[in-house]
Design a protein around this motif. Sequence first.
Motif, PDB file in Angstrom:
ATOM      1  N   PHE A  66     -34.051   7.636  41.180  1.00 19.63           N
ATOM      2  CA  PHE A  66     -34.350   7.148  42.528  1.00 19.63           C
ATOM      3  C   PHE A  66     -34.649   5.649  42.492  1.00 19.63           C
ATOM      4  CE2 PHE A  66     -37.420   6.197  45.892  1.00 19.63           C
ATOM      5  CZ  PHE A  66     -36.719   6.638  47.018  1.00 19.63           C
ATOM      6  N   ASP A  67     -35.463   5.223  41.533  1.00 16.96           N
ATOM      7  CA  ASP A  67     -35.853   3.813  41.435  1.00 16.96           C
ATOM      8  C   ASP A  67     -34.690   2.907  41.061  1.00 16.96           C
ATOM      9  OD1 ASP A  67     -38.414   4.502  42.087  1.00 16.96           O
ATOM     10  OD2 ASP A  67     -39.163   4.491  40.009  1.00 16.96           O
ATOM     11  N   ASN A  68     -33.710   3.436  40.305  1.00 16.99           N
ATOM     12  CA  ASN A  68     -32.619   2.601  39.799  1.00 16.99           C
ATOM     13  C   ASN A  68     -31.302   2.806  40.536  1.00 16.99           C
ATOM     14  OD1 ASN A  68     -33.569   1.179  37.079  1.00 16.99           O
ATOM     15  ND2 ASN A  68     -34.522   3.219  37.160  1.00 16.99           N
ATOM     16  N   GLY A  69     -31.326   3.595  41.580  1.00 18.43           N
ATOM     17  CA  GLY A  69     -30.107   3.794  42.363  1.00 18.43           C
ATOM     18  C   GLY A  69     -29.032   4.567  41.628  1.00 18.43           C
ATOM     19  N   GLU A  70     -29.431   5.389  40.670  1.00 17.81           N
ATOM     20  CA  GLU A  70     -28.475   6.180  39.910  1.00 17.81           C
ATOM     21  C   GLU A  70     -28.271   7.537  40.585  1.00 17.81           C
ATOM     22  OE1 GLU A  70     -26.640   5.686  37.226  1.00 17.81           O
ATOM     23  OE2 GLU A  70     -27.390   3.751  36.519  1.00 17.81           O
ATOM     24  N   GLN A  71     -27.049   8.044  40.523  1.00 15.26           N
ATOM     25  CA  GLN A  71     -26.789   9.382  41.037  1.00 15.26           C
ATOM     26  C   GLN A  71     -27.457  10.408  40.127  1.00 15.26           C
ATOM     27  OE1 GLN A  71     -22.650  10.267  41.599  1.00 15.26           O
ATOM     28  NE2 GLN A  71     -23.023  12.367  42.237  1.00 15.26           N
ATOM     29  N   LEU A  72     -28.160  11.351  40.714  1.00 12.68           N
ATOM     30  CA  LEU A  72     -28.911  12.331  39.940  1.00 12.68           C
ATOM     31  C   LEU A  72     -28.005  13.478  39.507  1.00 12.68           C
ATOM     32  CD1 LEU A  72     -31.717  13.305  38.917  1.00 12.68           C
ATOM     33  CD2 LEU A  72     -31.952  14.531  41.098  1.00 12.68           C
ATOM     34  N   PRO A  73     -27.750  13.611  38.193  1.00  8.19           N
ATOM     35  CA  PRO A  73     -26.965  14.759  37.726  1.00  8.19           C
ATOM     36  C   PRO A  73     -27.830  16.018  37.714  1.00  8.19           C
ATOM     37  CG  PRO A  73     -27.650  13.448  35.855  1.00  8.19           C
ATOM     38  CD  PRO A  73     -28.120  12.715  37.088  1.00  8.19           C
ATOM     39  N   THR A  74     -27.228  17.133  37.474  1.00  8.70           N
ATOM     40  CA  THR A  74     -27.982  18.380  37.399  1.00  8.70           C
ATOM     41  C   THR A  74     -28.888  18.379  36.172  1.00  8.70           C
ATOM     42  OG1 THR A  74     -26.301  19.516  36.096  1.00  8.70           O
ATOM     43  CG2 THR A  74     -26.074  19.605  38.495  1.00  8.70           C
ATOM     44  N   GLN A  75     -29.911  19.217  36.229  1.00 10.76           N
ATOM     45  CA  GLN A  75     -30.804  19.323  35.069  1.00 10.76           C
ATOM     46  C   GLN A  75     -30.041  19.811  33.848  1.00 10.76           C
ATOM     47  OE1 GLN A  75     -34.683  21.091  35.679  1.00 10.76           O
ATOM     48  NE2 GLN A  75     -34.677  22.023  33.652  1.00 10.76           N
ATOM     49  N   LYS A  76     -29.059  20.686  34.054  1.00 13.89           N
ATOM     50  CA  LYS A  76     -28.264  21.196  32.941  1.00 13.89           C
ATOM     51  C   LYS A  76     -27.500  20.058  32.260  1.00 13.89           C
ATOM     52  CE  LYS A  76     -24.720  24.643  31.860  1.00 13.89           C
ATOM     53  NZ  LYS A  76     -23.816  25.691  32.416  1.00 13.89           N
ATOM     54  N   LYS A  77     -26.889  19.183  33.062  1.00 14.34           N
ATOM     55  CA  LYS A  77     -26.130  18.043  32.500  1.00 14.34           C
ATOM     56  C   LYS A  77     -27.086  17.074  31.806  1.00 14.34           C
ATOM     57  CE  LYS A  77     -22.561  15.146  32.124  1.00 14.34           C
ATOM     58  NZ  LYS A  77     -23.204  14.016  31.443  1.00 14.34           N
ATOM     59  N   TRP A  78     -28.228  16.819  32.420  1.00 12.58           N
ATOM     60  CA  TRP A  78     -29.227  15.919  31.828  1.00 12.58           C
ATOM     61  C   TRP A  78     -29.673  16.435  30.457  1.00 12.58           C
ATOM     62  CZ3 TRP A  78     -34.385  17.620  31.142  1.00 12.58           C
ATOM     63  CH2 TRP A  78     -35.296  16.638  30.710  1.00 12.58           C
ATOM     64  N   LEU A  79     -29.973  17.716  30.402  1.00  5.57           N
ATOM     65  CA  LEU A  79     -30.444  18.303  29.150  1.00  5.57           C
ATOM     66  C   LEU A  79     -29.340  18.332  28.095  1.00  5.57           C
ATOM     67  CD1 LEU A  79     -32.891  19.673  27.842  1.00  5.57           C
ATOM     68  CD2 LEU A  79     -32.028  21.863  28.685  1.00  5.57           C
ATOM     69  N   LYS A  80     -28.106  18.599  28.520  1.00 10.77           N
ATOM     70  CA  LYS A  80     -26.979  18.651  27.583  1.00 10.77           C
ATOM     71  C   LYS A  80     -26.762  17.300  26.928  1.00 10.77           C
ATOM     72  CE  LYS A  80     -21.990  19.536  27.425  1.00 10.77           C
ATOM     73  NZ  LYS A  80     -20.777  19.827  28.239  1.00 10.77           N
ATOM     74  N   ASP A  81     -26.841  16.202  27.697  1.00 13.52           N
ATOM     75  CA  ASP A  81     -26.648  14.856  27.146  1.00 13.52           C
ATOM     76  C   ASP A  81     -27.699  14.548  26.082  1.00 13.52           C
ATOM     77  OD1 ASP A  81     -24.534  14.565  28.819  1.00 13.52           O
ATOM     78  OD2 ASP A  81     -25.308  12.828  29.906  1.00 13.52           O
ATOM     79  N   ILE A  82     -28.948  14.889  26.376  1.00 11.49           N
ATOM     80  CA  ILE A  82     -30.031  14.561  25.445  1.00 11.49           C
ATOM     81  C   ILE A  82     -29.932  15.406  24.180  1.00 11.49           C
ATOM     82  CG2 ILE A  82     -32.537  14.618  25.134  1.00 11.49           C
ATOM     83  CD1 ILE A  82     -32.795  13.884  28.084  1.00 11.49           C
ATOM     84  N   GLU A  83     -29.639  16.682  24.343  1.00 10.21           N
ATOM     85  CA  GLU A  83     -29.523  17.551  23.168  1.00 10.21           C
ATOM     86  C   GLU A  83     -28.365  17.125  22.278  1.00 10.21           C
ATOM     87  OE1 GLU A  83     -31.397  21.707  24.982  1.00 10.21           O
ATOM     88  OE2 GLU A  83     -29.227  21.425  24.906  1.00 10.21           O
ATOM     89  N   ALA A  84     -27.246  16.713  22.881  1.00  6.78           N
ATOM     90  CA  ALA A  84     -26.103  16.246  22.085  1.00  6.78           C
ATOM     91  C   ALA A  84     -26.452  14.946  21.374  1.00  6.78           C
ATOM     92  CB  ALA A  84     -24.890  16.062  22.984  1.00  6.78           C
ATOM     93  N   PHE A  85     -27.134  14.052  22.074  1.00  5.17           N
ATOM     94  CA  PHE A  85     -27.505  12.753  21.494  1.00  5.17           C
ATOM     95  C   PHE A  85     -28.460  12.938  20.311  1.00  5.17           C
ATOM     96  CE2 PHE A  85     -30.151   8.884  21.383  1.00  5.17           C
ATOM     97  CZ  PHE A  85     -29.151   7.907  21.273  1.00  5.17           C
ATOM     98  N   ASN A  86     -29.357  13.898  20.424  1.00  7.77           N
ATOM     99  CA  ASN A  86     -30.343  14.139  19.362  1.00  7.77           C
ATOM    100  C   ASN A  86     -29.862  15.140  18.316  1.00  7.77           C
ATOM    101  OD1 ASN A  86     -32.235  12.348  20.381  1.00  7.77           O
ATOM    102  ND2 ASN A  86     -33.244  13.895  21.655  1.00  7.77           N
TER     103      ASN A  86
END
Length: 551
Positions: free
Chosen positions: A475-495
């Motif tokens: 919200f603060d950075n004007g980014e489109q909010l992806p789903t929680q599933k997509k958010w979690l998938k990106d972080i788990e893959a990165f880590n």
Amino acid sequence: MSTIQQNIELAIERWRSESVSQHTLSDSSAYFRLAESLPLTDLDAATTLAEIFQHELTFIPTSRNSGDWFIWNGIIHAKDEKNLVDDYLATEFANALKKTADYATKYLADSTMSDEDKAAGRKGMADLYKYARSIRSAGGLNSLKTRIRYEFQQAPDFFDHDQRWAVMSDGRVIDLENVDEEPLAPCPERPVSRHLGVSQSGQWPAPASLPTRWAQALSDWTPDKEVQDYLRIAAGAALLGHGDAKNIVTLVGLSHTGKSTYINVLREVFGTYAGELPPTAIVQKYGGATNFEQHKARGKRFLYLSEPQKQRTDDAFLKALSGGGDTITTSKKGQDGVEWQAQCVLHIAANHIPEFDTSDDAIVGRMNIVGFDHVFSPESMQRNKNLVQELIEHEGSGIMFWILDGAREYLKLGHIPVPTSIRKRSQENVVESSAALMWLKEMVDSGELVIDPDAYMKDMITPKDGYAMFSRWCFDNGEQLPTQKKWLKDIEAFNHMPAERKGKRSDGHARVWGVRQSAHRESRKLHLVQDGGSTDFRDLLTQLETVPTVQ
């Protein structure tokens, strides 16, 4: 008359002469034997022609009623651009049969046999006369052409099964399963329809050192020796045609940095194994429409494109093309679809890091960014407009050996080693391509969170708390909010979350793998609890995160 037509005429005439010469025609029964020895049906005629030309002619169907003819030219099976081979075969066979019938008729008329024996001879030739006349009609000729196409037909993917071979421009063949062995002689039995743009010069299997000008050019473009090795092994993997490297070699640099020269040199060395893919080929068509541009990737080993567009990416195609291993189905306009598997290592040349609009993290993760960072002055050798031509003319064979050396190493390692410098730059791109990872980076840099895959699971944050923080950040950075599933998938893959940890819980809660709160943040919580007495802990979290209600 074209060369192809002349060759077909000579081969059929040779067959006709040999067939007739086996019969002396001294009595009426010989005419029966001559007629019986000749093909007098479309099936027999097509079978005979297939025996005459064996592996030299091939018909590949592209739709129910059409296809492409390929002709062995002494080096490869080359596509006949006029596509009239069946017409030549049927016409020349009809002419040969008529010539045989005319010869037998004249010989019979000039013989000293009795009228009764001559009549018997003509009777013996009746079927030959009949078939010779029928195939010279429009309907008869078309019927024979149809049967010929069927007899010479191979599967649509016949020439796709050529990965074992790399044909040099002089026709000699490198056996890629035995790279160090001397090249093989040309042979029409191999299903090869492409060739390199250069051939061997000097000793085999390889020269003692890298060609001088090519070595200098590589050093000028990318001084890092590990990066040069990466490019060499990637080119070698492309030559092998396995299509399993899971790499997108992404050359990034401004104009006059050498990236286009590198691409063009490899294009010339790879010859017809190379192909340019239009940027629109990797774009998803609306409504599921067929993207005919994608067919240009079929059978190419060194595949390259320039300046991809930031439009919705055809994830399935690009993933399969860059080493996914899935079957790809494409077609030319007006033709049936063909199933095939990628043989290439995709190379991209761009002035800036490409931004793919993709939901598949594997695609971005395969982009290995090679910086071409030095802009050469107008006086530099690298700005020589004839540099590509000169490198191919003087060192083309040596560059081919450089690629072969990369192929050997890929076969030995089973993958393309990515240098730390490329991995770091590519990892930054992965982060920049994901809102979730941009947020995570900011949280780590600010000291709010810590990436710690070795932490106890109970100390890792919950998806609920983490996604609430992320929602506020979007919200603060004007980014489109992806789903929680997509958010979690990106972080788990990165880590690099281990597969066995998927779905595991701690203290009854799911956890975000590898992400915990910093000690500083924990101390802030402890301080608030101590000062707040009986304040509800959930209220403290709400105050701490200052996250608005998500509608």
